[in-house]
Write a protein that holds these residues in place. Structure first.
Motif, PDB file in Angstrom:
ATOM      1  N   CYS A   1      28.692 -21.142  -2.094  1.00 34.38           N
ATOM      2  CA  CYS A   1      28.642 -20.105  -1.073  1.00 34.38           C
ATOM      3  C   CYS A   1      28.192 -20.728   0.241  1.00 34.38           C
ATOM      4  O   CYS A   1      27.270 -21.545   0.252  1.00 34.38           O
TER       5      CYS A   1
ATOM      6  N   HIS B   1      21.320 -23.767  -7.075  1.00 37.76           N
ATOM      7  CA  HIS B   1      20.635 -23.759  -5.777  1.00 37.76           C
ATOM      8  C   HIS B   1      20.775 -22.355  -5.204  1.00 37.76           C
ATOM      9  O   HIS B   1      21.889 -21.968  -4.809  1.00 37.76           O
ATOM     10  N   PRO B   2      19.667 -21.585  -5.198  1.00 36.70           N
ATOM     11  CA  PRO B   2      19.738 -20.203  -4.705  1.00 36.70           C
ATOM     12  C   PRO B   2      20.424 -20.128  -3.341  1.00 36.70           C
ATOM     13  O   PRO B   2      20.238 -20.992  -2.494  1.00 36.70           O
ATOM     14  N   ARG B   3      21.224 -19.090  -3.172  1.00 41.72           N
ATOM     15  CA  ARG B   3      21.945 -18.810  -1.928  1.00 41.72           C
ATOM     16  C   ARG B   3      22.996 -19.862  -1.587  1.00 41.72           C
ATOM     17  O   ARG B   3      23.603 -19.792  -0.537  1.00 41.72           O
ATOM     18  N   ARG B   4      23.229 -20.870  -2.479  1.00 41.40           N
ATOM     19  CA  ARG B   4      24.201 -21.916  -2.150  1.00 41.40           C
ATOM     20  C   ARG B   4      25.247 -22.169  -3.221  1.00 41.40           C
ATOM     21  O   ARG B   4      26.434 -22.150  -2.926  1.00 41.40           O
TER      22      ARG B   4
ATOM     23  N   LEU C   1      26.082 -14.911  -5.267  1.00 34.29           N
ATOM     24  CA  LEU C   1      25.691 -15.677  -6.460  1.00 34.29           C
ATOM     25  C   LEU C   1      25.113 -14.770  -7.545  1.00 34.29           C
ATOM     26  O   LEU C   1      25.353 -14.989  -8.735  1.00 34.29           O
ATOM     27  N   ALA C   2      24.351 -13.771  -7.133  1.00 36.14           N
ATOM     28  CA  ALA C   2      23.760 -12.851  -8.110  1.00 36.14           C
ATOM     29  C   ALA C   2      24.831 -12.146  -8.930  1.00 36.14           C
ATOM     30  O   ALA C   2      24.623 -11.834 -10.100  1.00 36.14           O
TER      31      ALA C   2
ATOM     32  N   ASP D   1      23.115 -14.801  -1.378  1.00 31.90           N
ATOM     33  CA  ASP D   1      22.340 -14.526  -2.598  1.00 31.90           C
ATOM     34  C   ASP D   1      22.951 -13.376  -3.393  1.00 31.90           C
ATOM     35  O   ASP D   1      22.944 -13.392  -4.626  1.00 31.90           O
TER      36      ASP D   1
ATOM     37  N   THR E   1      30.165 -14.405   3.745  1.00 32.03           N
ATOM     38  CA  THR E   1      29.973 -15.589   2.907  1.00 32.03           C
ATOM     39  C   THR E   1      31.327 -16.068   2.429  1.00 32.03           C
ATOM     40  O   THR E   1      32.132 -15.260   1.938  1.00 32.03           O
TER      41      THR E   1
ATOM     42  N   THR F   1      20.515  -8.958  -5.922  1.00 30.45           N
ATOM     43  CA  THR F   1      19.959 -10.307  -5.791  1.00 30.45           C
ATOM     44  C   THR F   1      19.364 -10.755  -7.108  1.00 30.45           C
ATOM     45  O   THR F   1      19.082  -9.955  -7.986  1.00 30.45           O
ATOM     46  N   LEU F   2      19.184 -12.047  -7.228  1.00 27.86           N
ATOM     47  CA  LEU F   2      18.597 -12.604  -8.439  1.00 27.86           C
ATOM     48  C   LEU F   2      17.102 -12.352  -8.456  1.00 27.86           C
ATOM     49  O   LEU F   2      16.417 -12.480  -7.435  1.00 27.86           O
TER      50      LEU F   2
END
Length: 166
Positions: free
Chosen positions: A111, A82-85, A25-26, A22, A118, A163-164
């Motif tokens: 990710c 897709h959060p965390r992905r 991606l953030a 996360d 990650t 984080t988002l």
């Protein structure tokens, strides 16, 4: 005899970052984060389907023979998030400061947890393979690698995870 069409140009790179997915991606979506690792001037990014994704860089003081002045704006539409992905941008374009736009392109960022880290995978693909596009992909390949190394350094030295926000 007919000429066989070549596939579009593509950039693909993978890097392992000691940070949670996360947070990785953030770093692509939080307004301050791209400034720290991607050397952007500003960004407007919305982590949801049909969200805007726009990044702006300063114009370079030099000019490339084929592409002109570098910098400008890269933008696209978030088609999947897709959060965390992962996230996927479609209809992406680069608007150089003094030359015709490049596009459409796609950008895929994924990710995956790998031990305590990650694995970040970035894939950008274009719609042409002419001389300008070949030069563009030569430049962005070096730029992406450098920026992803900077992202790794940024996230691994951060005091708090980014984080988002929901």
């Amino acid at each position: 005899m007919t000429a066989k069409a070549r596939p579009p140009l593509t950039f693909e790179h993978s890097i392992v970052i000691t940070a949670a997915p996360d947070a990785v991606l953030a770093a692509f979506f939080n307004p301050e984060a791209p400034t720290a690792w991607w050397d952007t001037v500003r960004s407007v990014t919305t982590p949801r389907p049909l969200g805007i994704y726009a990044i702006e860089w300063r114009n370079t003081p030099f000019s490339d023979e084929l592409l002109g002045t570098l910098g400008g704006v890269f933008y696209g539409t978030v088609m999947e998030f897709h959060p965390r992905r992962e996230f996927f941008l479609a209809d992406a374009y680069w608007l150089p400061p003094q030359a015709d736009p490049f596009g459409p392109m796609a950008l895929e960022v994924t990710c995956r947890v790998e031990g305590p880290a990650t694995r970040l995978e970035v894939r950008q693909s274009g719609s042409d393979d002419g001389a300008r596009w070949q030069r563009y992909y030569a430049l962005i390949s070096a730029g992406w690698k450098s920026s992803l190394d900077a992202l790794k350094r940024h996230l691994e030295r951060s005091d708090r995870p980014s984080t988002l926000k929901p």
